[in-house]
Design an enzyme around this catalytic site. Structure first.
Site, PDB file in Angstrom:
ATOM      1  N   LYS A 183       0.863  -1.182   0.000  1.00 32.49           N
ATOM      2  CA  LYS A 183       0.000   0.000   0.000  1.00 32.49           C
ATOM      3  C   LYS A 183       0.905   1.238   0.000  1.00 32.49           C
ATOM      4  CE  LYS A 183      -3.278   3.050   0.755  1.00 32.49           C
ATOM      5  NZ  LYS A 183      -2.382   4.235   0.910  1.00 32.49           N
ATOM      6  N   VAL A 220      -7.508   2.490   4.170  1.00 32.57           N
ATOM      7  CA  VAL A 220      -7.301   1.274   3.392  1.00 32.57           C
ATOM      8  C   VAL A 220      -5.992   0.605   3.815  1.00 32.57           C
ATOM      9  CG1 VAL A 220      -6.852   0.393   1.066  1.00 32.57           C
ATOM     10  CG2 VAL A 220      -8.714   2.017   1.451  1.00 32.57           C
ATOM     11  N   GLY A 221      -4.959   1.406   4.012  1.00 29.72           N
ATOM     12  CA  GLY A 221      -3.693   0.860   4.490  1.00 29.72           C
ATOM     13  C   GLY A 221      -3.773   0.391   5.926  1.00 29.72           C
ATOM     14  N   GLU A 259       9.992   1.739  10.511  1.00 25.64           N
ATOM     15  CA  GLU A 259      11.096   2.670  10.221  1.00 25.64           C
ATOM     16  C   GLU A 259      10.482   4.061  10.251  1.00 25.64           C
ATOM     17  OE1 GLU A 259      13.163   5.329   8.909  1.00 25.64           O
ATOM     18  OE2 GLU A 259      12.718   4.538   6.907  1.00 25.64           O
ATOM     19  N   CYS A 293      14.148  10.890   6.105  1.00 25.70           N
ATOM     20  CA  CYS A 293      14.146  10.676   7.549  1.00 25.70           C
ATOM     21  C   CYS A 293      15.553  10.565   8.112  1.00 25.70           C
ATOM     22  CB  CYS A 293      13.334   9.434   7.898  1.00 25.70           C
ATOM     23  SG  CYS A 293      13.836   7.958   6.987  1.00 25.70           S
ATOM     24  N   GLU A 392      10.789  16.630  13.870  1.00 25.62           N
ATOM     25  CA  GLU A 392      11.124  16.385  12.470  1.00 25.62           C
ATOM     26  C   GLU A 392      10.325  17.330  11.577  1.00 25.62           C
ATOM     27  OE1 GLU A 392      12.013  12.421   9.933  1.00 25.62           O
ATOM     28  OE2 GLU A 392      10.007  12.525  10.785  1.00 25.62           O
TER      29      GLU A 392
END
Length: 488
Positions: A183, A220-221, A259, A293, A392
């Protein structure tokens, strides 16, 4: 760019290219704000079909046991994708906004070539280990360990380096004998959809082994995390979303690889070449508009050289202005969307309220009324407790901080919820080693060293994630261990 590759608006489910039950959704070029095409918009029902197909393929075929066949299929996929490389390159520039120079490396060509590494690993890996004989309770036994595929993998991927992250999950999972439901992010569906089309039409990968489900709906994911038919969920994205994925996976106690975010430190020791270090730090955070990242977004320099480091870094960043990602000389393209652009600009305004000084950049570049561009921005005058030094940002924004010696630099680097990456510049090997050993992070670059490669495990400490991707360690994330004993 007006590009619409054939088959890019279809899902791959159970070996068939099918439309999304939700119709289609638009894909926007972040450099021009133009709609360049449509992607298949899957529903939860489509995802249910994909999970069912992956489950059936794992449970009823020999895919998980035929190591040589899996290696052949992975090499077929690699070779077929290399035959579509220019089409994929155009797609990557159009929907990701990736500078074209990066598509020769981690944005495209590198990850596709890396499929060969995992094909080789499927053939060379020690699937069984003889533990010899022992006499538990006085009974002589021969023992062995078998490594077996973990099952159905749900792979949820982000938009910043879609090919690299898609293949870092697809490659080892398929090599290990798992079946996969991919996905991708709604911002970059074409990169995955075209891979699905090539896999269906140009490889011998059995029906249901690889499924690609694009959708504008994040729920959906989310179904991959909660569905008990999925054995492993592999997620790359923000730490906040990673927590939700982990919580949903806990209901069925499925294995969860994450991750997540980073706020990595670039440490400059007082014996380093300051100009080279500052130039490298500037280049790194500006590349692909800072959307990585593992990029080092805190520059930690000796206090006595703070002003000089500011000037050197400011000049380097000012010379790397945003440009058209299709141009070979562009290093800093757009950020992915208007939402992301506004988020980055919001952090820059926040820095001002925290007492920060905008040394260069700070807004949208002049003369670019279209496109989601942000000027490369250097922030000084804040300490490591500021939000812009702790959170971040995911844009071309660098915070420069002073340190009072090697121990203080290590402490500043570790004063973060994250531990994904890092860098150190210096000349004394013993001092460099002390920093490398002291910083709690998954990767460290020394004097510009490059750790990224197919055989190098990647992942983080603390809230940067759980597990590793790439290398043998990443491959083994998709395996189970079975102990077998036989009376001798």
């Amino acid at each position: 760019m007006g590009l619409k590759p054939e088959g890019s608006s279809e899902l791959l489910i159970g070996g068939k290219l099918v439309p999304g039950s939700g119709g289609t959704f638009d894909i926007v070029n972040p450099a021009t704000e133009e709609i360049v095409g449509q992607a298949a918009d899957a529903t939860v029902a489509d995802m249910d079909d994909a999970i069912a197909a992956a489950r059936t393929a794992f449970d009823t075929t020999s895919w998980s046991r035929d190591h040589a066949f899996r290696a052949t299929c992975l090499r077929q996929l690699r070779d077929a994708l290399q035959g579509h490389i220019e089409e994929l390159r155009e797609v990557t520039i159009a929907e990701v906004g990736a500078p074209v120079f990066l598509t020769s490396g981690p944005q495209l060509e590198g990850p596709i070539a890396d499929l060969g590494y995992f094909a080789d690993l499927a053939e060379s890996y020690e699937w069984e280990t003889d533990l010899g004989e022992a006499k538990p309770m006085g009974i002589k036994n021969s023992r062995r360990l078998q490594r077996e595929a973990a099952g159905v993998v749900g792979a949820i991927t982000p938009w910043n380096f879609p090919h690299q992250i898609n293949f870092a999950k697809i490659g080892p999972a398929l090599a290990a004998g798992c079946t996969v439901v991919l996905k991708p992010a709604p911002d970059t569906p074409w990169c995955a959809a075209l891979v699905g089309k090539v896999a269906a039409e140009e490889t011998d990968i059995p029906d249901g082994v690889l499924n690609v489900v694009t959708s504008s709906d994040h729920q959906v994911g989310a179904a991959l995390s909660s569905d008990p038919r999925v054995d492993v969920v592999s997620f790359t994205g923000s730490t906040a979303t990673g927590r939700k994925v982990m919580a949903a996976a806990a209901e069925s106690l499925k294995r969860c690889f994450l991750e997540l975010g980073g706020k990595s430190a670039f440490i400059v020791l007082d014996d380093a070449d300051l100009a080279s270090a500052c130039s490298m730090a500037a280049f790194g955070v500006v590349t692909h508009a800072g959307q990585g990242c593992a990029m080092t977004t805190r520059l930690v320099v000796p206090r006595e050289k703070y002003d000089e480091a500011i000037a050197l870094t400011r000049d380097s960043m000012a010379g790397l202005q945003p440009g058209d990602p299709a141009n070979k000389g562009t290093v800093c393209g757009p950020v992915i969307s208007a939402v992301q652009r506004d988020r980055v600009l919001g952090y820059i305004e926040l820095a001002k309220t925290e007492g920060g000084v905008i040394e260069t950049g700070g807004g949208r570049p002049a003369g670019r009324d279209k496109g989601f561009f942000v000027e490369p921005t250097l922030i000084s005058g804040v300490d490591n407790s500021s939000r812009v030094a702790q959170e971040e940002i995911f844009g071309p924004v660098l915070v420069i901080l002073p340190h009072d010696g090697d121990d203080d630099a290590i402490a500043i680097a570790n004063d973060s919820i994250y531990g994904l990456s890092g860098a150190v510049w210096g000349t004394d090997p013993d001092r460099i080693r002390k920093v490398v050993d002291g910083v709690r992070t998954g990767t460290m670059a020394v004097n510009g060293g490059i750790w990224y490669a197919a055989d190098v495990p990647f992942g983080g400490y603390k809230q940067s994630g759980i597990g590793r991707e790439m290398g043998v360690a990443g491959f083994e994330e998709y395996l189970e261990t079975k102990a077998v004993a036989t009376p001798a």
